[in-house]
Design a protein around this motif. Sequence first.
Motif, PDB file in Angstrom:
ATOM      1  N   ARG A 285       0.837  -1.193   0.000  1.00 36.41           N
ATOM      2  CA  ARG A 285       0.000   0.000   0.000  1.00 36.41           C
ATOM      3  C   ARG A 285       0.873   1.244   0.000  1.00 36.41           C
ATOM      4  NH1 ARG A 285      -3.838  -0.798   4.724  1.00 36.41           N
ATOM      5  NH2 ARG A 285      -4.739  -2.629   3.750  1.00 36.41           N
ATOM      6  N   ASN A 286       0.826   2.026  -1.045  1.00 36.93           N
ATOM      7  CA  ASN A 286       1.522   3.320  -1.141  1.00 36.93           C
ATOM      8  C   ASN A 286       2.976   3.233  -0.696  1.00 36.93           C
ATOM      9  OD1 ASN A 286      -1.524   3.970   0.018  1.00 36.93           O
ATOM     10  ND2 ASN A 286      -0.921   5.093  -1.811  1.00 36.93           N
ATOM     11  N   LEU A 287       3.675   2.231  -1.199  1.00 36.79           N
ATOM     12  CA  LEU A 287       5.067   2.032  -0.782  1.00 36.79           C
ATOM     13  C   LEU A 287       5.964   3.130  -1.351  1.00 36.79           C
ATOM     14  CD1 LEU A 287       7.008  -0.059   0.611  1.00 36.79           C
ATOM     15  CD2 LEU A 287       7.439  -0.914  -1.673  1.00 36.79           C
ATOM     16  N   VAL A 288       6.739   3.754  -0.464  1.00 41.39           N
ATOM     17  CA  VAL A 288       7.707   4.771  -0.882  1.00 41.39           C
ATOM     18  C   VAL A 288       9.051   4.401  -0.253  1.00 41.39           C
ATOM     19  CG1 VAL A 288       8.384   7.195  -0.723  1.00 41.39           C
ATOM     20  CG2 VAL A 288       5.989   6.599  -1.056  1.00 41.39           C
ATOM     21  N   GLN A 289      10.098   4.430  -1.052  1.00 36.78           N
ATOM     22  CA  GLN A 289      11.428   4.133  -0.517  1.00 36.78           C
ATOM     23  C   GLN A 289      12.404   5.200  -0.979  1.00 36.78           C
ATOM     24  OE1 GLN A 289      12.313   0.803   1.162  1.00 36.78           O
ATOM     25  NE2 GLN A 289      13.843   2.223   1.904  1.00 36.78           N
ATOM     26  N   ASP A 290      12.982   5.922  -0.023  1.00 37.40           N
ATOM     27  CA  ASP A 290      13.996   6.934  -0.342  1.00 37.40           C
ATOM     28  C   ASP A 290      15.362   6.413   0.054  1.00 37.40           C
ATOM     29  OD1 ASP A 290      12.178   8.719  -1.280  1.00 37.40           O
ATOM     30  OD2 ASP A 290      11.964   9.816   0.606  1.00 37.40           O
ATOM     31  N   PHE A 291      16.372   6.806  -0.702  1.00 35.87           N
ATOM     32  CA  PHE A 291      17.741   6.515  -0.296  1.00 35.87           C
ATOM     33  C   PHE A 291      18.487   7.818  -0.131  1.00 35.87           C
ATOM     34  CE2 PHE A 291      16.727   2.484  -2.468  1.00 35.87           C
ATOM     35  CZ  PHE A 291      17.024   1.619  -1.433  1.00 35.87           C
ATOM     36  N   THR A 326      13.592  -4.167  -7.813  1.00 32.53           N
ATOM     37  CA  THR A 326      14.303  -4.908  -6.766  1.00 32.53           C
ATOM     38  C   THR A 326      14.058  -4.271  -5.401  1.00 32.53           C
ATOM     39  OG1 THR A 326      15.964  -5.631  -8.332  1.00 32.53           O
ATOM     40  CG2 THR A 326      16.571  -5.698  -6.034  1.00 32.53           C
ATOM     41  N   THR A 327      14.031  -2.936  -5.352  1.00 32.21           N
ATOM     42  CA  THR A 327      13.770  -2.258  -4.084  1.00 32.21           C
ATOM     43  C   THR A 327      12.402  -2.655  -3.546  1.00 32.21           C
ATOM     44  OG1 THR A 327      15.002  -0.438  -5.043  1.00 32.21           O
ATOM     45  CG2 THR A 327      13.863  -0.005  -2.999  1.00 32.21           C
ATOM     46  N   THR A 328      11.410  -2.752  -4.425  1.00 30.87           N
ATOM     47  CA  THR A 328      10.066  -3.124  -3.994  1.00 30.87           C
ATOM     48  C   THR A 328      10.066  -4.508  -3.346  1.00 30.87           C
ATOM     49  OG1 THR A 328       9.232  -1.874  -5.870  1.00 30.87           O
ATOM     50  CG2 THR A 328       7.687  -3.365  -4.781  1.00 30.87           C
ATOM     51  N   ILE A 329      10.695  -5.480  -4.000  1.00 31.05           N
ATOM     52  CA  ILE A 329      10.616  -6.818  -3.424  1.00 31.05           C
ATOM     53  C   ILE A 329      11.486  -6.957  -2.186  1.00 31.05           C
ATOM     54  CG2 ILE A 329       9.939  -8.051  -5.520  1.00 31.05           C
ATOM     55  CD1 ILE A 329      12.980  -8.945  -5.462  1.00 31.05           C
ATOM     56  N   ALA A 331      11.629  -4.756   0.076  1.00 26.99           N
ATOM     57  CA  ALA A 331      10.731  -4.297   1.139  1.00 26.99           C
ATOM     58  C   ALA A 331       9.755  -5.410   1.513  1.00 26.99           C
ATOM     59  CB  ALA A 331       9.987  -3.051   0.691  1.00 26.99           C
ATOM     60  N   ILE A 332       9.274  -6.163   0.501  1.00 25.86           N
ATOM     61  CA  ILE A 332       8.342  -7.260   0.785  1.00 25.86           C
ATOM     62  C   ILE A 332       9.039  -8.349   1.590  1.00 25.86           C
ATOM     63  CG2 ILE A 332       6.966  -9.099  -0.268  1.00 25.86           C
ATOM     64  CD1 ILE A 332       6.451  -7.242  -2.608  1.00 25.86           C
ATOM     65  N   ALA A 333      10.287  -8.642   1.241  1.00 27.88           N
ATOM     66  CA  ALA A 333      11.006  -9.727   1.904  1.00 27.88           C
ATOM     67  C   ALA A 333      11.583  -9.299   3.249  1.00 27.88           C
ATOM     68  CB  ALA A 333      12.119 -10.238   1.000  1.00 27.88           C
ATOM     69  N   GLY A 334      11.396  -8.030   3.628  1.00 26.95           N
ATOM     70  CA  GLY A 334      11.830  -7.585   4.942  1.00 26.95           C
ATOM     71  C   GLY A 334      13.310  -7.264   5.031  1.00 26.95           C
ATOM     72  N   PHE A 335      13.942  -6.921   3.924  1.00 23.79           N
ATOM     73  CA  PHE A 335      15.351  -6.540   3.984  1.00 23.79           C
ATOM     74  C   PHE A 335      15.534  -5.038   4.091  1.00 23.79           C
ATOM     75  CE2 PHE A 335      16.031 -10.782   2.108  1.00 23.79           C
ATOM     76  CZ  PHE A 335      16.913 -11.255   3.055  1.00 23.79           C
ATOM     77  N   GLN A 336      14.432  -4.287   3.985  1.00 23.16           N
ATOM     78  CA  GLN A 336      14.518  -2.829   4.041  1.00 23.16           C
ATOM     79  C   GLN A 336      13.286  -2.300   4.742  1.00 23.16           C
ATOM     80  OE1 GLN A 336      14.605  -1.670   0.010  1.00 23.16           O
ATOM     81  NE2 GLN A 336      16.816  -1.810  -0.104  1.00 23.16           N
ATOM     82  N   LYS A 337      13.454  -1.230   5.485  1.00 24.58           N
ATOM     83  CA  LYS A 337      12.279  -0.585   6.056  1.00 24.58           C
ATOM     84  C   LYS A 337      11.823   0.501   5.096  1.00 24.58           C
ATOM     85  CE  LYS A 337      12.956  -1.561  10.900  1.00 24.58           C
ATOM     86  NZ  LYS A 337      12.438  -2.898  10.671  1.00 24.58           N
ATOM     87  N   PRO A 338      10.550   0.447   4.666  1.00 25.14           N
ATOM     88  CA  PRO A 338      10.103   1.473   3.725  1.00 25.14           C
ATOM     89  C   PRO A 338      10.052   2.848   4.383  1.00 25.14           C
ATOM     90  CG  PRO A 338       8.293   0.007   4.326  1.00 25.14           C
ATOM     91  CD  PRO A 338       9.532  -0.568   4.924  1.00 25.14           C
TER      92      PRO A 338
END
Lengths: 546, 294
Positions: A285-291, A326-329, A331-338
């Motif tokens: 839901r409304n996934l946003v990932q900043d680096f 890749t960033t999206t998945i 986040a799904i697999a729990g390797f990154q906090k969105p």
Amino acid sequence: MSTFGKPVLDVRDLHVSYSQGDSRTTVVHGVSFSVQPGEVVALVGESGSGKTSTAQAVIGLLPANGRLESGSIRLNGEDISRWSAKRLRNIRGAVVSLIPQDPGNSLNPVLTVGAQVREILELHGRIDRRDADRRVIELLAHVGLTDPELRVRQYPHELSGGMKQRVLIAIAIALRPALIIADEPTSALDVTVQRRILDLIDDLRREYGTAVLFVTHDLGVAADRSDRIIVLQGGRIQEQGETAAVLAAPESAYTRKLLSDVPSLIIAQPRPAVEASRAPAVVVRNLVQDFDLPGGRTYRAVDDVSFTVARGTTHAIVGESGSGKTTTIRAIAGFQKPTSGQTLIDDFDVGSLKSGSLRQFRRKVQLVYQNPWGSLDPRQTVRAIVEEPLLNFEPIGRAAREAQVTAIIERVGLPAGILSRLPHALSGGQRQRVAIARALVLEPEIVVLDEAVSALDVTVQAQILALLAQLQRDLGLTYVFVSHDLAVVRQIADTVSVLQNGRQVDHGPVEQVFNAPSSAYTRELIAAIPGRKLPRATALSTGSIS
Amino acid sequence: MTSVDILIAVDHAAGRSAPKGDRRNLSGRILTFPFGLALAWLVLATVLLWAVAPQLFTAYDPLEGMPGGQLKAPSAAHILGTDSLGRDLFARIVHGAVHSLSGAVAAVGVGLVVGTALGLLAGSVRGRVDAVLMRFVDVLLSIPTLLLSLSIIIILGFGTLNAAIAVGATAIAGFARLMRSEVVRVRNAEFVEAAFGSGGTFGKVLWRHILPNSLTSVVAYTAVQFGWAILQISTLGFLGYGAPPPTPEWGLLIAEGRNYLATAWWLTAAPGLIVVAVVLSANRISQSIGRAAR
């Protein structure tokens, strides 16, 4: 075959061998073929078929442990197979030139682009500085680089992969050679970039009348771009002839096998529509990932992506490199906090998990990596790799563990004898099966596959895709499948998200997205799938673009 | 430093004898046989035997001199001559092996264990721990090694073991640096992430995957450090900071012979050459380990 003119390249009975330790293995056994002026000949085969060794022998660039055992290589009628390195150097670039496989590694990072193109002009014949500079700019403009005056002063890291490949093509055509050897020139590039580069090679060939020896593993690319095709297997020619004729009526069983495994050829059986009543397994839901970038700026890799995957179905995420798939998945697999947004899997909100609950969450979601050469510990046996996840949770007895490992190895179609081997003794397909077994041994509900078949040959790819489909049927798995290959996606997925620059530009059931794409980008992606000229593929692609 | 020059020289020698290409026939087999490597193992094996069973190699006592037999030139009775107290030099070298070798092993052990642990911790935890540990290592590196060893000996007191600890302390920095860089490389490998992904805890992944995959170059480095430690311990012995006389330690032998350089040059040359041979052999073996690992 060759009834007209004198061939540019005539290879007769070529044998190439490699030494490894005490032994010598022959990898090319008596290959003979010729290339006419202005003709594109495709050398097709899987990894290990000897296609690259053949091409390297022609240009005299075999690795140090390689040796040309026998046979002749006639270039414009002259046998160059016994020439010294010094004599060969004089014809490289001038008579025969090479477009290398990986544009990322093939340019010198500390020299400007201009200096590297000028180098080839200066190596062969004297040319004064000003003329050379003018020619470099002309060449760069010719291969379709915008702003050639600016590019001349840039360094390779300032260019994209496609631009670097254009520079390499400029170097290859600088002296108008009679023959260009293109060794998988586009396999490291995105599909839309690949199409533009192939168009460019085509145009240049037509303009200069240069012959092209095209080495590729992609039968679709070979079908679209070549006049004649040579199918290699295990260092022997299986079949050669006019491309259209070979593809329409392949004579050897191997060619037929290859053709049947090309994803864009398989007429995707329409998968049954997903019933609306199915419970969702993954909700994004409304996934946003900043680096964070150096200098306090931030880069938004994923921008407001939302989708839902129903239990027991396959959702594909499609996009080019840098699109955020890749960033999206991860986040799904729990390797990154969105940065913001949610990923819900059952009752878990993945982003909010602490290390303890994250470990429990791992039992539900497993990731399979793109590269089976990097994702298995080189020092552990297959048994140790597959049983490791079991050791991480409640202790179970040795015998029970052994039974589970043997069962899962059998399930992924590997013989039990493989358990005591190390990864380096396995083929790419076997390694990927081991990686899948490791993911499945915990009996997860969701498997996230990151380009899981991209590094594999078409035949192996077809086998792994079949395995994945069967596992889904038997175990009721939910897949999130990342790929850049739309043909594969069409074959395996129920729903699809198309990402571009971190945004979701298209989304929905596969049939709908393929038949009525709502964004220009999706249309471009679909049009760029190679293999348009393959028999049977036409039915599929006309259906999807018109 | 000398050990660097030695490494380069060995590099050349090894390049010539490295196995290349076809080895089907006998002459090819002889040409490609690594004679240098075989010689290196032979030297180390001999020195190890000296340390284990010196009485097999010499009948003389290393500590008791013979009256009237001082400063004799090499002869059939004393193949390397005798020193100023009439002690057989060859016997002293053979009996000294155990002191020099055990000192080097202890020194390398200290450097290996402490340095590897620091590097593993810094490379796998990263962040602030990494920064603090690596700045500490930088400080260690910035102090001249000999000065550092001498300071440690002055604090700990004289003796063979303390000299070994002092030399080991100067080796920590190198081991920590190397280990950290290897760990950082392995830490980013996909199979490590996959191990975390299958529910592995930090300690388990460290032990099962990161440590074994980082150790290969450290093992090769250990062999180089062994040669270097012998050199350092001999240096400390020469300066009088190592084993006290009359211990027949190699560095001390060189120092004692120095006073008679003009009349009895073999008293310094023989133990010196032995040290050189052992250091060279250790370097050659280290190189072959490094190559096999690659």
